[in-house]
Design an enzyme around this catalytic site. Structure first.
Site, mmCIF file in Angstrom:
data_model
loop_
_atom_site.group_PDB
_atom_site.id
_atom_site.type_symbol
_atom_site.label_atom_id
_atom_site.label_comp_id
_atom_site.label_asym_id
_atom_site.label_seq_id
_atom_site.Cartn_x
_atom_site.Cartn_y
_atom_site.Cartn_z
ATOM 1 N N ASP A 29 47.107 -54.001 -31.812
ATOM 2 C CA ASP A 29 47.705 -52.793 -32.362
ATOM 3 C C ASP A 29 49.127 -53.174 -32.786
ATOM 4 O O ASP A 29 49.612 -54.277 -32.542
ATOM 5 C CB ASP A 29 47.675 -51.648 -31.329
HETATM 6 C C1 GLC Z 1 49.170 -47.445 -34.765
HETATM 7 C C2 GLC Z 1 47.968 -46.972 -33.982
HETATM 8 C C3 GLC Z 1 46.661 -47.578 -34.428
HETATM 9 C C4 GLC Z 1 46.720 -47.846 -35.918
HETATM 10 C C5 GLC Z 1 47.760 -48.934 -36.143
HETATM 11 C C6 GLC Z 1 47.945 -49.268 -37.638
HETATM 12 O O1 GLC Z 1 50.238 -47.634 -33.879
HETATM 13 O O2 GLC Z 1 48.024 -47.090 -32.565
HETATM 14 O O3 GLC Z 1 45.609 -46.675 -34.065
HETATM 15 O O4 GLC Z 1 45.450 -48.279 -36.389
HETATM 16 O O5 GLC Z 1 49.023 -48.598 -35.587
HETATM 17 O O6 GLC Z 1 48.501 -48.200 -38.311
#
Ligand code: GLC
Length: 738
Positions: A283
């Site tokens: 993430d």
């Molecule tokens: C965010 C979220 C995740 C998302 C990623 C990319 O922090 O936790 O669900 O897919 O970043 O945007």
């Protein structure tokens, strides 16, 4: 969480590996390519940067994406804002880098792209896996038209804590319902990956992100391996069994080890036990966050931990970009590990056919599919089937023909707030508001609108304007709830009560003596005891998406008979959390049928029961259950159990019923939930129609993480109930023998 080789072997036998996302030929081609790559180029395939579009996390590095792509040091980009931009970056990768390795382009497309569906928790409330699959299919068709190859969805995080804002993105509290929704979404997204209208799915957030302490975003997660495997793992596993090609690590630690550095999670469980054959992306920035977790002293050590844990791709922390090569040169990481992680990423790119045709997704005319009539129709159907009727005293709904309607409240004519969070590619102007929908259905002259108040503050003259609108109407519909930004990421709430300004508005409207219909706009369970008293009808609309107005009009007019059921328990008070239907009995179970016994598991100030239970929802008709038969009263371990029941539409209108089957393991080596959902079927019944519904329970349905730390069944006696919600009482029993 320890892992004996025995557990791994046992699990290999008992967790059947699902569909594999890549083929042996993809792997072979990837291995051949890796042989020709420099160390920096191999590391480049493990780097993902944002593409200049939506910012979805703390942005620390202003790196030139173009330069990194041109130098072969960035293999994936996400959240790009246009077709032209995806094509431009792909052309740089393919035509200007040394080996021309195509980019993998990702995005957060979780409940729609241009056509926005209801939020994912609402889709779970439809109890219709086909609805989840249609959401994913339409999303894939529209997102891929802009050149996107990969969506960071489905979010498979079970959660029992509505203080956590991201309950809105998942399928609620139950592992079985969550698993059915997750696998359906993977089918919808990936379909046939050789078709450029499909996109890669991403199982997130691995793992157990939905159980942060105190419901506070990004907080620590601490649970037993048994609770994790029985209650949180099933949706991830179902999505992987459906062939999901990628997995995203979660922000949280689990049992003291952050997911992004957790070898047990990413290697022993995900790859060895569950047979995952795709690749893992972090993430946003989670490798760099290992320093704040206190398990890495610097970014180099963080990169080393993540590489060893089996994390293929670094989203936005730049730890791999700046430190992976030095780790290899210093002998802290073998280059063979980089090769292996790079091969897994390249195999997925081969699987998508990007090496054969890097621009197979780039067909400008495909953007004509945005808002296609069949897409909007699908969004409307899902939105209305997700709405949950919680109260309907005196049959105030459906509205009587010719009614003069007052539509009031801060969300009555809102566009952005009705499409929920994670809608970077939406065009809010395309949202039909509740006011649009009601005026179109009932006639503009029959609907009077007044805002009444803002979401969190009174409006000068707002209440008097709303009361005046009510005075000249037959019925008042009042749209209350939370703003879209009050659910989703970084949106934990310590209070689940409606804001005071909205409660004051509702109390004033109640004084008018007119029938009150509360339309609840929210992405999470809320405290509704007072609202349930004041309202004659209470309709949970969630955030319904692009077709909000039409979907609402379909339901309140009676054109569609509401069929949603709660995917999460609604507590009486936040003090009951965590509260979910499948809790343990305890050694002193409270008996709330009679005078409370002091020395039992209960509160002094509130009942144990919730405001509304899991699986609950009303209809404009009624349903009866009878003739429950256990067709296999005794079955050996490994056999199936069949149960049938007769469901009758005992009311005067056609309607859909969600027939739910729950079981209880009455005697086991470990304590077991007082009931668990193990089957459901949404059936349409004409007025007066009766139908026999049969369920088959498989050995896996009756398996759990036993005292001997193996996944499997246990001989013993079970109770089974089938009915309308998790409080159903029509039951039977069966025995599993050795
Ligand atoms: C965010 C979220 C995740 C998302 C990623 C990319 O922090 O936790 O669900 O897919 O970043 O945007």
């Amino acid at each position: 969480m320890k892992n004996s080789i025995f557990t791994v072997l046992a699990a290999l036998v008992l967790y059947p590996a699902g569909a594999q996302p890549v083929t042996p030929q993809d792997r072979r081609r990837a291995a051949e390519l890796v042989e020709r790559m420099t160390l920096d180029e191999k590391i480049g395939q493990l780097v993902q940067q944002r593409g200049g579009g939506a910012v979805t996390g703390p942005d620390k590095t202003e790196l030139s994406v173009e330069r990194l792509v041109r130098e072969g040091r960035c293999g994936s980009v996400f959240n790009i804002k246009s077709f032209e931009e995806t094509e431009r970056l792909q052309r740089i990768a393919v035509e200007e880098s040394r080996l021309g390795i195509p980019l993998l382009i990702g995005a957060d497309v979780i409940h729609g792209f241009r056509t926005i569906f209801p939020i994912n928790l609402a889709v779970a409330a439809s109890w219709d896996p086909a609805a989840a699959e249609s959401l994913a299919r339409v999303s894939a068709r529209e997102a891929s038209a802009m050149g996107i190859h990969w969506t960071f969805s489905p979010m498979c995080d079970v959660s029992r804590d509505p203080r956590w804002g991201r309950v809105s993105e998942g399928a609620g509290e139950d592992p079985y319902l969550g698993a059915r929704v997750a696998e359906a979404m993977v089918r919808g997204y990936q379909g046939d990956l050789s078709d450029p209208s499909s996109v890669l799915a991403c199982v997130k957030h691995f793992a157990a992100y939905g159980a942060p302490q105190a419901g506070r975003e990004y907080h620590a997660v601490d649970m037993s391996e048994r609770v994790f495997r029985d209650s949180y793992l099933p949706p991830y596993r179902a999505a992987l069994d459906a062939g999901a090609a990628t997995v995203m690590t979660s922000f949280n630690d689990l049992d003291g080890v952050p997911a992004t550095a957790n070898r047990w999670l990413m290697r022993d469980l995900l790859r060895d036990e569950l047979g995952f054959g795709g690749f893992v992306v972090t993430d946003y920035g989670t490798i760099g966050e290992l320093k704040a977790h206190g398990v890495a002293g610097d970014d180099a050590q963080a990169a080393e931990l993540a590489l060893r844990a089996g994390v293929n791709m670094d989203m936005m922390s730049a730890a791999y970009l700046f430190h992976a090569a030095e780790l290899v040169r210093e002998g802290r990481i073998p280059e063979s590990l980089i090769d292996s992680l790079c091969r897994e990423v390249l195999a997925v790119k081969f699987r998508l056919g990007l090496f054969d045709d890097p621009f197979r997704y780039q067909a400008k005319e495909r953007e004509k599919c945005y808002y296609a009539p069949e897409h909007l129709d699908a969004a409307r159907r899902v939105a209305r089937s997700s709405m949950v009727l919680l109260e309907n005293r005196g049959g105030v709904l459906p509205l009587k023909k010719g009614s003069r309607i007052a539509l009031v409240g801060p969300f009555a004519d809102s566009r952005w707030d009705l499409i929920g969070s994670w809608v970077h590619f939406a065009e809010a102007g395309r949202t039909s508001t509740f006011l649009d929908g009601l005026r179109a259905r009932f006639g503009a002259d029959r609907v009077t609108y007044a805002r009444g108040c803002d979401p969190h503050k009174a409006l000068e003259g707002g209440i008097s304007e709303a009361v005046a609108a009510a005075a000249k109407s037959d019925v008042v519909l009042v749209a209350l709830g939370l703003k879209a930004g009050e659910s989703g990421e970084a949106a934990s709430l310590a209070s689940l009560a409606l804001p005071d300004a909205q409660r004051d508005l509702l109390e004033s409207l109640k004084q008018t003596g007119k029938p009150i219909v509360v339309l609840l706009v929210t992405g999470r369970p809320m405290e509704l005891a007072r609202e349930a008293e004041l309202a004659d009808a209470l309709l949970l609309t969630w955030y319904p998406g692009t077709m909000a107005g039409e979907a609402l009009a379909d339901v309140v007019s009676g054109d569609y008979n509401p069929s949603g059921r709660l995917p999460m328990t609604f507590p009486r008070t936040v003090g009951q959390i965590p509260i979910h239907y499948d809790m343990k009995s305890t050694g002193r179970p409270a008996d709330e049928s009679g005078k409370p016994n002091k020395y039992t598991s209960r509160y002094l100030d509130v009942p144990n029961s919730p405001q509304y239970c899991f699986g609950y929802g009303l209809s404009y008709t009624t349903f009866g259950y009878s003739d429950l038969r256990v067709l296999t009263p005794e079955t050996a371990v490994g056999g199936e159990v069949r149960v049938s029941v007769r469901v009758t539409n005992t009311g005067g209108r056609d309607g859909e019923e969600v027939v739910q089957l729950y079981v209880r393991d009455l005697l086991s080596g470990v304590t077991r939930p007082v009931r668990e959902l193990k089957g459901f079927r949404k059936v349409m019944l004409r007025a007066g129609e009766s139908r026999e519904v049969t369920f088959t329970l498989t050995p896996d349905d009756l398996s759990f993480w036993r005292l001997d730390k193996k996944w499997g069944q246990e001989p013993g006696d079970y109770h089974v109930w089938v009915g309308h919600d998790s409080d159903c009482t029509l039951g039977g029993s069966f025995r599993i023998t050795e």
